[in-house]
Design a protein around this motif. Structure first.
Motif, mmCIF file in Angstrom:
data_model
loop_
_atom_site.group_PDB
_atom_site.id
_atom_site.type_symbol
_atom_site.label_atom_id
_atom_site.label_comp_id
_atom_site.label_asym_id
_atom_site.label_seq_id
_atom_site.Cartn_x
_atom_site.Cartn_y
_atom_site.Cartn_z
ATOM 1 N N SER A 299 0.697 -1.300 -0.040
ATOM 2 C CA SER A 299 0.153 -0.331 0.345
ATOM 3 C C SER A 299 1.244 1.229 -0.182
ATOM 4 N N GLY A 300 1.659 1.061 0.666
ATOM 5 C CA GLY A 300 3.008 2.528 0.350
ATOM 6 C C GLY A 300 3.256 2.842 -0.611
ATOM 7 N N LEU A 301 4.234 1.430 -1.462
ATOM 8 C CA LEU A 301 4.472 1.879 -2.786
ATOM 9 C C LEU A 301 3.660 2.274 -3.809
ATOM 10 N N ALA A 302 2.320 1.748 -4.026
ATOM 11 C CA ALA A 302 0.923 1.956 -4.575
ATOM 12 C C ALA A 302 0.250 3.616 -4.829
ATOM 13 N N GLY A 303 0.872 3.874 -3.812
ATOM 14 C CA GLY A 303 0.244 5.237 -3.234
ATOM 15 C C GLY A 303 1.085 5.937 -3.760
ATOM 16 N N GLY A 304 2.620 6.163 -4.090
ATOM 17 C CA GLY A 304 3.472 7.080 -4.857
ATOM 18 C C GLY A 304 3.391 6.347 -6.064
ATOM 19 N N PHE A 305 2.522 5.559 -6.813
ATOM 20 C CA PHE A 305 2.212 5.079 -8.022
ATOM 21 C C PHE A 305 2.122 6.894 -8.808
ATOM 22 N N GLU A 306 3.048 7.277 -10.278
ATOM 23 C CA GLU A 306 2.557 7.386 -10.983
ATOM 24 C C GLU A 306 2.696 6.974 -12.061
ATOM 25 N N PRO A 307 1.198 6.628 -13.146
ATOM 26 C CA PRO A 307 1.279 7.149 -14.084
ATOM 27 C C PRO A 307 2.164 7.108 -15.302
ATOM 28 N N VAL A 308 2.821 6.751 -16.270
ATOM 29 C CA VAL A 308 3.525 7.188 -17.568
ATOM 30 C C VAL A 308 3.087 7.120 -18.509
ATOM 31 N N GLU A 309 3.314 7.223 -20.088
ATOM 32 C CA GLU A 309 2.389 7.690 -20.661
ATOM 33 C C GLU A 309 3.533 7.830 -22.466
ATOM 34 N N ILE A 310 2.894 5.610 -22.683
ATOM 35 C CA ILE A 310 4.642 5.397 -23.651
ATOM 36 C C ILE A 310 4.250 5.760 -24.874
#
Length: 118
Positions: free
Chosen positions: A48-59
């Protein structure tokens, strides 16, 4: 001690020996089963700590194909024969042809043996 008493004592020791072997096998089987169960247990991992800092990147990918083929791609290049364990490839080919034409493969067998032994 008489002969009958010695045989009886050996028979009792033999029975105790086999009883010990059976007991040890049963205990080993139980330990193996317990270790297999311990291996198969699932561990919970908290991300849950890692999922909160996830930012999607467009490729963005360029899916277009080149319209022309490079000139060097279609050209067939000749490659010189490589030496095989110190025996020239041309000699191998000529010996093989001679063996096929004559039907005698003794020379070819010796040649293969020499190449593998080199």
């Amino acid at each position: 001690m008489t002969y009958g008493q010695i045989i009886t004592l050996l028979f009792i020791l033999l029975i105790l020996y086999y009883a010990g072997l059976v007991t040890m096998d049963i205990m080993a089987a139980k330990r193996m089963k317990a270790s297999e169960e311990a291996k198969n247990e699932e561990a919970e991992i908290d991300i849950s700590g890692l999922a909160g800092g996830f930012e999607p990147v467009e490729i963005n990918r360029d899916n277009s194909r080149p319209t022309t083929v490079p000139q060097n791609m279609g050209a067939v290049r000749y490659k010189e024969p490589v030496m095989t364990n110190g025996y020239p490839v041309d000699s191998l080919i000529s010996k093989t042809k001679n063996a096929i034409e004559s039907g005698r493969y003794d020379d070819l067998d010796n040649l293969v043996y020499k190449c593998e032994a080199a």
